[in-house]
Design a protein around this motif. Structure first.
Motif, PDB file in Angstrom:
ATOM      1  N   SER A 137     -36.477 -38.744  98.448  1.00 52.44           N
ATOM      2  CA  SER A 137     -37.680 -37.983  98.153  1.00 52.44           C
ATOM      3  C   SER A 137     -38.920 -38.784  98.492  1.00 52.44           C
ATOM      4  O   SER A 137     -38.938 -40.011  98.365  1.00 52.44           O
ATOM      5  CB  SER A 137     -37.718 -37.615  96.666  1.00 52.44           C
ATOM      6  OG  SER A 137     -38.946 -36.999  96.323  1.00 52.44           O
ATOM      7  N   THR A 175     -43.032 -33.988  97.484  1.00 57.18           N
ATOM      8  CA  THR A 175     -42.099 -33.405  98.438  1.00 57.18           C
ATOM      9  C   THR A 175     -42.586 -33.729  99.846  1.00 57.18           C
ATOM     10  O   THR A 175     -43.762 -34.042 100.028  1.00 57.18           O
ATOM     11  CB  THR A 175     -42.004 -31.854  98.286  1.00 57.18           C
ATOM     12  OG1 THR A 175     -43.255 -31.252  98.624  1.00 57.18           O
ATOM     13  CG2 THR A 175     -41.595 -31.485  96.874  1.00 57.18           C
ATOM     14  N   GLN A 177     -38.253 -33.323  99.594  1.00 60.57           N
ATOM     15  CA  GLN A 177     -37.088 -33.956  98.997  1.00 60.57           C
ATOM     16  C   GLN A 177     -35.868 -33.408  99.726  1.00 60.57           C
ATOM     17  O   GLN A 177     -35.832 -32.230 100.062  1.00 60.57           O
ATOM     18  CB  GLN A 177     -36.998 -33.648  97.511  1.00 60.57           C
ATOM     19  CG  GLN A 177     -38.215 -34.109  96.728  1.00 60.57           C
ATOM     20  CD  GLN A 177     -38.089 -33.870  95.234  1.00 60.57           C
ATOM     21  OE1 GLN A 177     -37.135 -33.269  94.764  1.00 60.57           O
ATOM     22  NE2 GLN A 177     -39.078 -34.342  94.476  1.00 60.57           N
TER      23      GLN A 177
END
Length: 239
Positions: A137, A175, A177
């Protein structure tokens, strides 16, 4: 094959009715959704897309933006995309999106389109890690001091017992991810089984026993959440 799940079905409740759709609200001559798509189009590792949406009116506008970005970016091969109605919560949209990919998509990057400043080279780095059967991530070390308040009091000025949290091991999640698609689906199913509401895809991965890696970018990757965030977004776009 690596796919990208782009989340555009959020309700935007923290906009307090001031902005109709934060993903389509102007940022310079574009908007958050268009900027997100533009970055992903520059990553050849991404070969298939699923995009979630919240209603038919939004869908038409998202598809119009998608076609405009594709015409502008002129990718060597026109990407395939499926459009999926979002669910009640983020986890529901993610699960529906993951299940919409064809079987040949074995690994997925999930991106909140409210983070429009993700850069193509970061997406490419994530794709390289995910294809090695890893969960990873975008995240960054926490730099602010955090305090935990042991009880809730209506008046925040009222005295209460608090404590400072050790921030040395705390990270702020962002993000994209990504992980093998099967891990993500199994993690969300496990969360449902135990009644856990996950707001982060990596939490679902950890529920089934996998470890995750962090990639900290060297540039801002803010999430547009409130009306005030658009001023910062316009500044970033111009800088």
């Amino acid at each position: 094959m690596i796919g990208a799940l782009l989340l555009a079905a959020g309700s935007g409740t923290r906009m307090k009715g001031e902005i109709r759709d934060k993903l389509l609200h102007p940022i310079g001559d574009n908007h958050a959704f268009g900027l997100s798509v533009r970055s992903f189009f520059q990553v050849p590792e991404i070969q298939r897309y699923v995009i979630t949406y919240n209603n038919t009116n939004q869908l038409a506008l998202l598809q119009k933006s998608w076609n405009e970005e594709m015409a502008c970016s002129a990718p060597a091969k026109a990407p395939l995309v499926d459009w999926v109605t979002g669910g009640k919560d983020r986890k529901d949209s993610v699960k529906s999106g993951l299940l919409a990919f064809p079987i040949e998509v074995t690994h997925v990057l999930i991106h909140d389109c409210a983070r429009p400043f993700i850069r193509p080279y970061t997406i490419s780095l994530l794709a390289d890690e995910v294809r090695k059967d890893r969960a990873v991530s975008v995240a960054r070390p926490l730099t602010d001091t955090l305090r935990s308040r042991n009880e809730w009091i209506e008046n925040p000025l009222a005295p209460a017992t608090t404590r400072t949290l050790d921030r040395s091991n705390l990270w702020k999640m962002e993000t994209p991810q990504g992980a093998p698609r099967e891990w993500l689906i199994d993690g969300l199913i496990r969360a449902e089984e135990i009644g856990r509401i996950v707001t982060d895809d990596m939490e679902a991965i950890e529920l089934i026993g996998y470890k995750i890696g962090f990639l900290s970018p060297d540039y801002p990757n803010p999430k547009i959440t409130t009306p005030d965030d658009f001023a910062y977004a316009k500044f970033l776009l111009q800088s």
